[in-house]
Motif scaffolding. Structure first.
Motif, PDB file in Angstrom:
ATOM      1  N   MET A   8      66.731  39.082  41.112  1.00  0.00           N
ATOM      2  CA  MET A   8      67.118  39.876  41.433  1.00  0.00           C
ATOM      3  C   MET A   8      67.208  41.218  40.023  1.00  0.00           C
ATOM      4  O   MET A   8      68.177  42.383  40.035  1.00  0.00           O
ATOM      5  N   GLN A   9      67.160  40.533  38.778  1.00  0.00           N
ATOM      6  CA  GLN A   9      67.065  41.255  37.332  1.00  0.00           C
ATOM      7  C   GLN A   9      65.688  40.589  36.365  1.00  0.00           C
ATOM      8  O   GLN A   9      65.610  39.501  36.470  1.00  0.00           O
ATOM      9  N   ILE A  10      65.971  41.285  35.668  1.00  0.00           N
ATOM     10  CA  ILE A  10      64.921  41.173  34.657  1.00  0.00           C
ATOM     11  C   ILE A  10      66.129  41.891  33.482  1.00  0.00           C
ATOM     12  O   ILE A  10      66.668  42.588  33.588  1.00  0.00           O
ATOM     13  N   GLY A  11      66.131  40.748  32.342  1.00  0.00           N
ATOM     14  CA  GLY A  11      67.273  41.086  31.350  1.00  0.00           C
ATOM     15  C   GLY A  11      66.449  41.544  30.061  1.00  0.00           C
ATOM     16  O   GLY A  11      65.825  40.064  29.905  1.00  0.00           O
ATOM     17  N   TYR A  12      66.914  41.850  29.354  1.00  0.00           N
ATOM     18  CA  TYR A  12      66.450  42.832  27.757  1.00  0.00           C
ATOM     19  C   TYR A  12      67.347  42.040  26.759  1.00  0.00           C
ATOM     20  O   TYR A  12      68.590  42.777  27.197  1.00  0.00           O
ATOM     21  N   VAL A  13      67.102  42.277  25.782  1.00  0.00           N
ATOM     22  CA  VAL A  13      67.609  42.598  24.997  1.00  0.00           C
ATOM     23  C   VAL A  13      67.413  43.897  23.689  1.00  0.00           C
ATOM     24  O   VAL A  13      66.202  44.228  23.506  1.00  0.00           O
ATOM     25  N   THR A  14      68.522  43.727  22.879  1.00  0.00           N
ATOM     26  CA  THR A  14      68.245  45.237  22.344  1.00  0.00           C
ATOM     27  C   THR A  14      69.374  45.763  20.699  1.00  0.00           C
ATOM     28  O   THR A  14      69.943  44.842  21.293  1.00  0.00           O
ATOM     29  N   ASP A  15      68.784  46.507  20.132  1.00  0.00           N
ATOM     30  CA  ASP A  15      69.720  46.652  18.597  1.00  0.00           C
ATOM     31  C   ASP A  15      70.142  47.884  19.533  1.00  0.00           C
ATOM     32  O   ASP A  15      70.654  48.226  17.642  1.00  0.00           O
TER      33      ASP A  15
ATOM     34  N   PRO B 276      64.138  46.916  44.261  1.00  0.00           N
ATOM     35  CA  PRO B 276      65.767  46.242  44.497  1.00  0.00           C
ATOM     36  C   PRO B 276      65.670  45.094  42.744  1.00  0.00           C
ATOM     37  O   PRO B 276      66.861  44.566  42.890  1.00  0.00           O
ATOM     38  N   THR B 277      64.746  45.433  41.894  1.00  0.00           N
ATOM     39  CA  THR B 277      65.455  44.787  40.843  1.00  0.00           C
ATOM     40  C   THR B 277      65.718  45.238  39.543  1.00  0.00           C
ATOM     41  O   THR B 277      65.629  46.445  38.992  1.00  0.00           O
ATOM     42  N   ASN B 278      66.921  45.059  38.908  1.00  0.00           N
ATOM     43  CA  ASN B 278      67.506  45.027  38.580  1.00  0.00           C
ATOM     44  C   ASN B 278      67.187  45.549  37.006  1.00  0.00           C
ATOM     45  O   ASN B 278      66.889  43.915  36.646  1.00  0.00           O
ATOM     46  N   ILE B 279      66.574  46.488  36.444  1.00  0.00           N
ATOM     47  CA  ILE B 279      66.828  46.336  34.966  1.00  0.00           C
ATOM     48  C   ILE B 279      67.922  46.099  33.930  1.00  0.00           C
ATOM     49  O   ILE B 279      68.681  47.288  34.068  1.00  0.00           O
ATOM     50  N   GLU B 280      68.369  44.950  32.952  1.00  0.00           N
ATOM     51  CA  GLU B 280      69.867  45.313  31.828  1.00  0.00           C
ATOM     52  C   GLU B 280      69.693  45.125  30.532  1.00  0.00           C
ATOM     53  O   GLU B 280      67.964  44.084  30.772  1.00  0.00           O
ATOM     54  N   ILE B 281      70.236  46.206  30.085  1.00  0.00           N
ATOM     55  CA  ILE B 281      69.549  45.958  28.671  1.00  0.00           C
ATOM     56  C   ILE B 281      70.674  45.399  27.970  1.00  0.00           C
ATOM     57  O   ILE B 281      72.086  46.401  27.922  1.00  0.00           O
TER      58      ILE B 281
END
Length: 184
Positions: A12-19, A83-88
């Protein structure tokens, strides 16, 4: 659920990190063409305690490396592509090194995890333990029971497993509907 691969059945999700949560959101919106990201600043789950012996938890909580976190604060932006959630996630303060260690300073976003939905987090927990692994981080936000399995050595990313409450499931459905409406 019998094996770790069963955790991967409902992507359900691709998770990313950021500053920089605002720069990352702007990148998704302007460069990738997503709809407007929904942002939550200073989301905190620190200070709560996990349930003991099957009892109720003392509010939202997060456990990092086996220790309940007293402080755990992130900024988060959410948007869907169908349907794909993108989380940052932007780590802010406290026990958030799981995210902080993956940030590439100055880049809009860095791949961190893939997220999968499960119907029963307790069942997923039993599978993880039976495999000889443990959660790098797990918790309960009040609407999502979740755990991060550290698969960075094997796969290059974390695997997040989530059991959604009905209200949380509706929130993700609304993000998908906003994404779909933009295509019409």
């Amino acid at each position: 659920m019998r094996s770790l691969s069963d955790l991967f059945r409902n992507f359900m999700q691709i998770g990313y990190v950021t500053d920089d949560i605002d720069a990352a959101s702007a990148y998704l919106e302007s460069t990738l063409g997503t709809v407007t990201c929904v942002k939550h600043y200073t989301s905190s789950m620190g200070g709560g305690r996990p349930p003991v012996d099957g009892g109720a938890s003392a509010g939202p909580f997060v456990v990092v490396d086996g220790v309940p976190a007293d402080e755990w604060v992130i900024d988060v932006a959410l948007v869907n592509a169908g349907p794909t959630n993108i989380e940052i996630i932007r780590p802010v303060s406290g026990s958030v090194d799981l995210y902080r260690g993956a940030v590439r300073p100055g880049e809009p976003a860095t791949m961190h995890h893939l997220g999968f939905r499960v119907e029963d987090f307790d069942e997923a927990d039993a599978v993880v333990r039976a495999s000889g692994k443990r959660w790098a981080q797990y918790g309960d936000s009040g609407g999502i029971r979740f755990g991060y399995l550290d698969m960075t050595a094997e796969l290059g990313h974390y695997v997040e497993v989530m059991e959604l409450s009905p209200a949380s499931a509706r929130n993700f459905e609304q993000l998908e509907a906003a994404s779909d409406a933009a295509r019409d």
